[in-house]
Design an enzyme around this catalytic site. Structure first.
Site, PDB file in Angstrom:
ATOM      1  N   SER A  91      50.724  -6.486 -16.900  1.00 49.73           N
ATOM      2  CA  SER A  91      50.123  -6.183 -15.600  1.00 49.73           C
ATOM      3  C   SER A  91      48.625  -6.082 -15.785  1.00 49.73           C
ATOM      4  CB  SER A  91      50.672  -4.860 -15.059  1.00 49.73           C
ATOM      5  OG  SER A  91      50.131  -3.778 -15.799  1.00 49.73           O
ATOM      6  N   GLY A  92      47.921  -5.887 -14.724  1.00 43.65           N
ATOM      7  CA  GLY A  92      46.473  -5.728 -14.803  1.00 43.65           C
ATOM      8  C   GLY A  92      46.046  -4.312 -15.076  1.00 43.65           C
ATOM      9  N   TYR A  93      46.989  -3.449 -15.437  1.00 40.34           N
ATOM     10  CA  TYR A  93      46.706  -2.024 -15.628  1.00 40.34           C
ATOM     11  C   TYR A  93      45.542  -1.796 -16.581  1.00 40.34           C
ATOM     12  CZ  TYR A  93      47.593   2.934 -16.399  1.00 40.34           C
ATOM     13  OH  TYR A  93      47.465   4.296 -16.473  1.00 40.34           O
ATOM     14  N   ALA A  94      45.437  -2.602 -17.606  1.00 37.30           N
ATOM     15  CA  ALA A  94      44.468  -2.359 -18.673  1.00 37.30           C
ATOM     16  C   ALA A  94      43.218  -3.215 -18.561  1.00 37.30           C
ATOM     17  CB  ALA A  94      45.132  -2.593 -20.021  1.00 37.30           C
TER      18      ALA A  94
END
Length: 167
Positions: A91-94
């Site tokens: 995901s784009g979480y990081a």
């Protein structure tokens, strides 16, 4: 505090001589664009950048002249395996964490070339997940199988022990 100039200046003034600098600060927070309102996401982005690449820049900029005056030194930047092309994000979480580590990688390369002629060796370590309080806060299960922080410290010490002409 690594991105606060007054704190860095105070530390350098109290230290007097710097032989080794390890840039290891990082923040792993949710910087997804649609995860919160604009102000919250911008603040999360700045926390990530200030903790890692901005902090490393500030600390190295303050330490380098002191190292030169002392005859040289070693800078070790703790990067991450996230910079490797094979690392796939679920995901784009990081994105904030990853972007700042990519910036630190580029700073490492640039500083290595810039500082070698004045006796400062710059290396970066890009290992996988390390069991730290930050990782435990994000993924305790991953932290259970991660490498120990002492392994990272041992690797940094090995770089320093190789001396100014090491790899």
């Amino acid at each position: 505090a690594v991105a606060v100039k007054a704190a860095i200046d105070d530390l350098v003034a109290r230290t007097g001589r710097i032989d080794v600098l390890v840039n290891n600060a990082a923040v792993f927070g949710d910087t997804r664009l649609l995860s919160g309102d604009y102000d919250r996401q911008v603040a999360a982005w700045h926390r990530a950048m200030d903790a890692c690449s901005n902090g490393a820049f500030h600390c190295t900029a303050a330490a380098a002249p002191v190292m030169v005056a002392g005859g040289g030194g070693t800078v070790v930047n703790m990067i991450t395996d996230h910079i490797r092309p094979a690392h796939a994000l679920a995901s784009g979480y990081a994105t904030g964490y990853d972007a700042t580590k990519f910036a630190l990688w580029r700073l490492t390369e640039g500083w290595a070339a810039e500082l070698a002629p004045v006796g400062i060796r710059v290396n970066g370590l890009a290992f996988g997940a390390t069991d730290t309080p930050m990782l435990r806060g994000v993924s305790p299960r991953l932290a259970d199988s991660a490498m120990r922080a002492s392994d990272m410290a041992d690797a940094a010490c090995a770089i320093v022990d190789q001396g100014p002409d090491g790899p």
